[in-house]
Design a protein around this motif. Sequence first.
Motif, PDB file in Angstrom:
ATOM      1  N   UNK A  22       0.812  -1.212   0.000  1.00 42.82           N
ATOM      2  CA  UNK A  22       0.000   0.000   0.000  1.00 42.82           C
ATOM      3  C   UNK A  22       0.850   1.267   0.000  1.00 42.82           C
ATOM      4  N   UNK A  23       2.080   1.165   0.484  1.00 44.17           N
ATOM      5  CA  UNK A  23       2.944   2.341   0.560  1.00 44.17           C
ATOM      6  C   UNK A  23       3.272   2.899  -0.816  1.00 44.17           C
ATOM      7  N   UNK A  24       3.142   2.079  -1.845  1.00 42.49           N
ATOM      8  CA  UNK A  24       3.346   2.549  -3.216  1.00 42.49           C
ATOM      9  C   UNK A  24       2.082   3.197  -3.778  1.00 42.49           C
ATOM     10  N   UNK A  25       1.043   3.275  -2.945  1.00 39.91           N
ATOM     11  CA  UNK A  25      -0.240   3.894  -3.283  1.00 39.91           C
ATOM     12  C   UNK A  25      -0.805   3.363  -4.604  1.00 39.91           C
ATOM     13  N   UNK A  26      -0.982   2.050  -4.677  1.00 38.11           N
ATOM     14  CA  UNK A  26      -1.486   1.435  -5.906  1.00 38.11           C
ATOM     15  C   UNK A  26      -2.977   1.671  -6.088  1.00 38.11           C
ATOM     16  N   UNK A  27      -3.428   1.531  -7.336  1.00 36.67           N
ATOM     17  CA  UNK A  27      -4.852   1.585  -7.631  1.00 36.67           C
ATOM     18  C   UNK A  27      -5.502   0.209  -7.544  1.00 36.67           C
ATOM     19  N   UNK A  28      -4.681  -0.832  -7.638  1.00 38.41           N
ATOM     20  CA  UNK A  28      -5.165  -2.214  -7.665  1.00 38.41           C
ATOM     21  C   UNK A  28      -4.308  -3.039  -6.716  1.00 38.41           C
ATOM     22  N   UNK A  29      -4.942  -3.950  -5.970  1.00 34.22           N
ATOM     23  CA  UNK A  29      -4.202  -4.877  -5.117  1.00 34.22           C
ATOM     24  C   UNK A  29      -4.494  -6.307  -5.553  1.00 34.22           C
ATOM     25  N   UNK A  30      -3.438  -7.093  -5.689  1.00 33.40           N
ATOM     26  CA  UNK A  30      -3.536  -8.512  -5.997  1.00 33.40           C
ATOM     27  C   UNK A  30      -3.106  -9.311  -4.774  1.00 33.40           C
ATOM     28  N   UNK A  31      -3.884 -10.317  -4.433  1.00 32.42           N
ATOM     29  CA  UNK A  31      -3.564 -11.182  -3.298  1.00 32.42           C
ATOM     30  C   UNK A  31      -3.498 -12.625  -3.788  1.00 32.42           C
ATOM     31  N   UNK A  32      -2.341 -13.251  -3.614  1.00 35.57           N
ATOM     32  CA  UNK A  32      -2.150 -14.631  -4.059  1.00 35.57           C
ATOM     33  C   UNK A  32      -2.101 -15.547  -2.846  1.00 35.57           C
ATOM     34  N   UNK A  33      -3.270 -16.060  -2.445  1.00 36.95           N
ATOM     35  CA  UNK A  33      -3.411 -16.941  -1.291  1.00 36.95           C
ATOM     36  C   UNK A  33      -2.669 -16.381  -0.070  1.00 36.95           C
ATOM     37  N   UNK A  34      -3.029 -15.172   0.369  1.00 33.83           N
ATOM     38  CA  UNK A  34      -2.256 -14.496   1.419  1.00 33.83           C
ATOM     39  C   UNK A  34      -2.345 -15.136   2.789  1.00 33.83           C
ATOM     40  N   UNK A  35      -3.296 -16.044   2.996  1.00 36.27           N
ATOM     41  CA  UNK A  35      -3.432 -16.665   4.318  1.00 36.27           C
ATOM     42  C   UNK A  35      -3.010 -18.135   4.330  1.00 36.27           C
ATOM     43  N   UNK A  36      -2.560 -18.658   3.203  1.00 41.51           N
ATOM     44  CA  UNK A  36      -2.307 -20.103   3.128  1.00 41.51           C
ATOM     45  C   UNK A  36      -1.104 -20.529   3.955  1.00 41.51           C
ATOM     46  N   UNK A  37      -0.172 -19.609   4.246  1.00 38.91           N
ATOM     47  CA  UNK A  37       1.012 -19.972   5.024  1.00 38.91           C
ATOM     48  C   UNK A  37       0.842 -19.660   6.504  1.00 38.91           C
ATOM     49  N   UNK A  38      -0.361 -19.260   6.911  1.00 40.85           N
ATOM     50  CA  UNK A  38      -0.589 -18.832   8.282  1.00 40.85           C
ATOM     51  C   UNK A  38      -1.261 -19.911   9.107  1.00 40.85           C
ATOM     52  N   UNK A  39      -0.968 -19.892  10.408  1.00 34.96           N
ATOM     53  CA  UNK A  39      -1.720 -20.729  11.334  1.00 34.96           C
ATOM     54  C   UNK A  39      -3.162 -20.228  11.378  1.00 34.96           C
ATOM     55  N   UNK A  40      -4.117 -21.132  11.631  1.00 36.34           N
ATOM     56  CA  UNK A  40      -5.536 -20.738  11.567  1.00 36.34           C
ATOM     57  C   UNK A  40      -5.893 -19.528  12.415  1.00 36.34           C
ATOM     58  N   UNK A  41      -5.282 -19.409  13.604  1.00 40.35           N
ATOM     59  CA  UNK A  41      -5.657 -18.297  14.477  1.00 40.35           C
ATOM     60  C   UNK A  41      -5.135 -16.954  13.965  1.00 40.35           C
ATOM     61  N   UNK A  42      -4.215 -16.995  13.009  1.00 41.58           N
ATOM     62  CA  UNK A  42      -3.670 -15.745  12.465  1.00 41.58           C
ATOM     63  C   UNK A  42      -4.381 -15.299  11.193  1.00 41.58           C
ATOM     64  N   UNK A  43      -5.238 -16.156  10.663  1.00 42.62           N
ATOM     65  CA  UNK A  43      -5.878 -15.853   9.383  1.00 42.62           C
ATOM     66  C   UNK A  43      -6.815 -14.660   9.498  1.00 42.62           C
ATOM     67  N   UNK A  44      -7.572 -14.606  10.577  1.00 44.81           N
ATOM     68  CA  UNK A  44      -8.608 -13.575  10.694  1.00 44.81           C
ATOM     69  C   UNK A  44      -8.028 -12.175  10.652  1.00 44.81           C
ATOM     70  N   UNK A  45      -6.879 -11.956  11.312  1.00 49.76           N
ATOM     71  CA  UNK A  45      -6.347 -10.595  11.350  1.00 49.76           C
ATOM     72  C   UNK A  45      -5.951 -10.111   9.951  1.00 49.76           C
ATOM     73  N   UNK A  46      -5.478 -11.033   9.099  1.00 48.30           N
ATOM     74  CA  UNK A  46      -5.137 -10.662   7.727  1.00 48.30           C
ATOM     75  C   UNK A  46      -6.411 -10.409   6.921  1.00 48.30           C
TER      76      UNK A  46
END
Length: 265
Positions: free
Chosen positions: A176-200
Amino acid sequence: MNGQPTVDATHDDNAAPSNGQEPMIVAQDVHKWYTSNQFHVLRGVSLTINKGEVVVIMGPSGSGKSTFIRTFNALEPYQQGSIMVDGIELSHDLKNIDAIRSEVGMVFQQFNLFPHLTVLQNVTLAPIWVRRRKKTDAEALAMQLLEKVGILEQARKYPGQLSGGQQQRVAIARALAMQPKIMLFDEPTSALDPEMVREVLDTMRSLANDGMTMACVTHEVGFAREVADRVVLMADGELVEEATPNEFFNNPQHDRTKQFLSQIL
């Protein structure tokens, strides 16, 4: 980008911009082959994502969904078809690629943070060196973004001192610091433990509520139901079905979609 093999593929009418909305990503009849083994990973995929839309792309492993969104900022080349991003044609022209990448932020499965830099330094690095922002301005923006993603208090820490969920939120702030107009997310929670998924996911919900144009590859059904404007199923390199979340999950039209949903619901 450039034709290699040729394919007789029909155009997908689903790709046409709808309701007079402003299209931010227009992919038309996109094909990709891996030349090492001539594997045809994308088979004439067409999709339009309009300004402010959140599109969730689902599908089984190996369906081509991650490859597809990585073509949007030239992380993956394609051999046939066309992709327009915010009115700029994605081609081999390096100026076009740079222009597109300056408008598109991406968050990956792995956080890819620099371990020897603090959180604040990770977030300010690209704005200072790529955008040529003053350090003080970059740091002020970074602190705002770290507050937005809920980890302002971690600004002076190093990535190794953070949880996985916190590191992924740093990665989102960095994009976000590059102030984009579009954000792409490639399975951003797949490497996280289940309890950490919600915050993302909560951070991604906040971005959607702010009107960010988003393409998300994820299997998080709750997020798709709540946040997505459209849900897309990809399988075997093709776009099988796209619909509103309610229609997609409650009234799927294609057998392949029904089969996929039976495995994840």
